[in-house]
Design an enzyme around this catalytic site. Structure first.
Site, PDB file in Angstrom:
ATOM      1  N   LYS A   1      44.253  33.215  31.594  1.00 30.20           N
ATOM      2  CA  LYS A   1      44.455  33.484  33.021  1.00 30.20           C
ATOM      3  C   LYS A   1      44.609  34.983  33.287  1.00 30.20           C
ATOM      4  O   LYS A   1      45.266  35.695  32.531  1.00 30.20           O
ATOM      5  CB  LYS A   1      45.695  32.735  33.515  1.00 30.20           C
ATOM      6  CG  LYS A   1      45.588  31.224  33.369  1.00 30.20           C
ATOM      7  CD  LYS A   1      46.806  30.500  33.897  1.00 30.20           C
ATOM      8  CE  LYS A   1      48.049  30.817  33.106  1.00 30.20           C
ATOM      9  NZ  LYS A   1      49.204  29.989  33.505  1.00 30.20           N
TER      10      LYS A   1
ATOM     11  N   THR B   1      54.496  33.715  45.212  1.00 31.01           N
ATOM     12  CA  THR B   1      53.585  33.123  44.231  1.00 31.01           C
ATOM     13  C   THR B   1      54.307  32.304  43.166  1.00 31.01           C
ATOM     14  O   THR B   1      53.709  31.934  42.155  1.00 31.01           O
ATOM     15  CB  THR B   1      52.771  34.226  43.535  1.00 31.01           C
ATOM     16  OG1 THR B   1      53.683  35.132  42.864  1.00 31.01           O
ATOM     17  CG2 THR B   1      51.939  35.016  44.534  1.00 31.01           C
TER      18      THR B   1
ATOM     19  N   GLY C   1      55.535  29.535  40.907  1.00 31.41           N
ATOM     20  CA  GLY C   1      55.034  28.209  40.577  1.00 31.41           C
ATOM     21  C   GLY C   1      53.537  28.106  40.409  1.00 31.41           C
ATOM     22  O   GLY C   1      53.014  27.005  40.203  1.00 31.41           O
ATOM     23  N   THR C   2      52.828  29.229  40.438  1.00 34.31           N
ATOM     24  CA  THR C   2      51.372  29.148  40.345  1.00 34.31           C
ATOM     25  C   THR C   2      50.913  28.606  38.992  1.00 34.31           C
ATOM     26  O   THR C   2      49.979  27.793  38.922  1.00 34.31           O
ATOM     27  CB  THR C   2      50.708  30.516  40.590  1.00 34.31           C
ATOM     28  OG1 THR C   2      51.340  31.499  39.760  1.00 34.31           O
ATOM     29  CG2 THR C   2      50.830  30.925  42.043  1.00 34.31           C
ATOM     30  N   GLY C   3      51.546  29.042  37.910  1.00 36.30           N
ATOM     31  CA  GLY C   3      51.136  28.575  36.586  1.00 36.30           C
ATOM     32  C   GLY C   3      51.384  27.094  36.394  1.00 36.30           C
ATOM     33  O   GLY C   3      50.520  26.361  35.879  1.00 36.30           O
ATOM     34  N   CYS C   4      52.553  26.635  36.826  1.00 40.88           N
ATOM     35  CA  CYS C   4      52.872  25.204  36.745  1.00 40.88           C
ATOM     36  C   CYS C   4      51.900  24.397  37.593  1.00 40.88           C
ATOM     37  O   CYS C   4      51.398  23.341  37.169  1.00 40.88           O
ATOM     38  CB  CYS C   4      54.297  24.947  37.231  1.00 40.88           C
ATOM     39  SG  CYS C   4      55.575  25.845  36.343  1.00 40.88           S
TER      40      CYS C   4
END
Length: 271
Positions: A175, A208, A210-213
């Site tokens: 990512k 932003t 929580g974007t990875g989860c």
């Protein structure tokens, strides 16, 4: 009706922005029934984490067994596993219970570069869990550890994805959220066949959390629905981009992405 079932194996975020809470919202958006195995409980808000309490590894394994033995799952994701014992029991349970379509978000290092788990836990993640992954989603700093190299350019991201793939995951998504300039938001996919550069619109917002989860949960949800891994990942990126457009300006720090935008804007389309 009998909907697809997905399982999240992750920590609880008391602020509701990431972890189990974000995963279950993401599953619900995709009309996938969400189940969970909680690994740790955090005292957390938009300003940061003030306390983390790990559950016993046996509790994590018992939650997973309870879900799979009765309900069954079509896909699963891992998030914050916190320590070596929890990582080991999660990997063992995934194998024993024959859980398919596993998305591993290797929560080792934050997007700012702070290491979140110790070296022993990273070693177990590398050898026991990553080889079980259908899709592995490291951020820039996690990819640097897993590939044993610095990442500064698109070419570095491509090489890192290929090196990490050798650990056994079927596909790797490096990512670009932690990258600078025009590489921000550019992800690199490698599944052993071809490199794919995945780009979506960059949304200018400071909210932003929580974007990875959310990304890994959306990939798992789309796998549970029946999409192949690359399509599931493309659709997940569109979902995350849309939630950023509806990010929540709550608290005194970094707010979370907005999962319930269809309720606010019934006619909104993804992307």
């Amino acid at each position: 009706m009998t909907p697809p079932i997905a399982l999240t194996i992750a920590g609880s975020d008391s602020g509701g922005g990431a972890g189990i809470q974000a995963d279950l919202r993401t599953f619900a958006f995709h009309k996938v029934h969400g189940t969970s195995a909680i690994t740790c409980i955090t005292a957390q808000n938009t300003l940061g984490v003030t306390r983390v309490d790990a559950l016993p590894p046996e509790s994590v394994g018992a939650q997973m067994e309870a879900v799979v033995s009765d309900i069954g799952v079509q896909a699963a994701k891992t998030g914050m596993l916190l320590n070596q014992g929890i990582i080991a029991i999660a990997a063992q349970s995934i194998q024993t219970l024959q859980i398919p379509n596993l998305v591993v978000d290797p929560v080792m290092v934050s997007r700012t570069g702070a290491q979140l788990i110790d070296d022993a836990a990273i070693s177990t993640l590398r050898t026991a869990l990553i080889p079980l992954a259908t899709v592995l989603t490291p951020n820039r700093y996690e990819a640097q550890i897993l590939a044993s190299m610095e990442i500064h350019t698109l070419e570095d991201m491509q090489l890192a994805a290929q090196k990490i793939h050798r650990l056994g995951a079927k596909a790797v998504l490096v990512k670009g959220g932690g990258m600078a300039g025009n590489l921000r938001g550019v992800d690199v996919w490698w599944d052993g066949q071809a490199i794919e550069i995945l780009e979506t619109e960059v949304v200018e917002t400071t909210n932003t959390h929580g974007t990875g989860c959310t990304l890994s949960a959306a990939i798992a949800a789309n796998l549970a629905i029946g999409h192949n891994a690359l399509t599931a990942t493309r659709l997940a990126k569109v979902y995350v981009t849309t939630t950023l457009h509806y990010a929540l300006a709550i608290g005194k720090g970094q707010g979370p992405v907005g999962h319930f935008f269809p309720l606010l804007q019934p006619n909104v389309l993804l992307g």
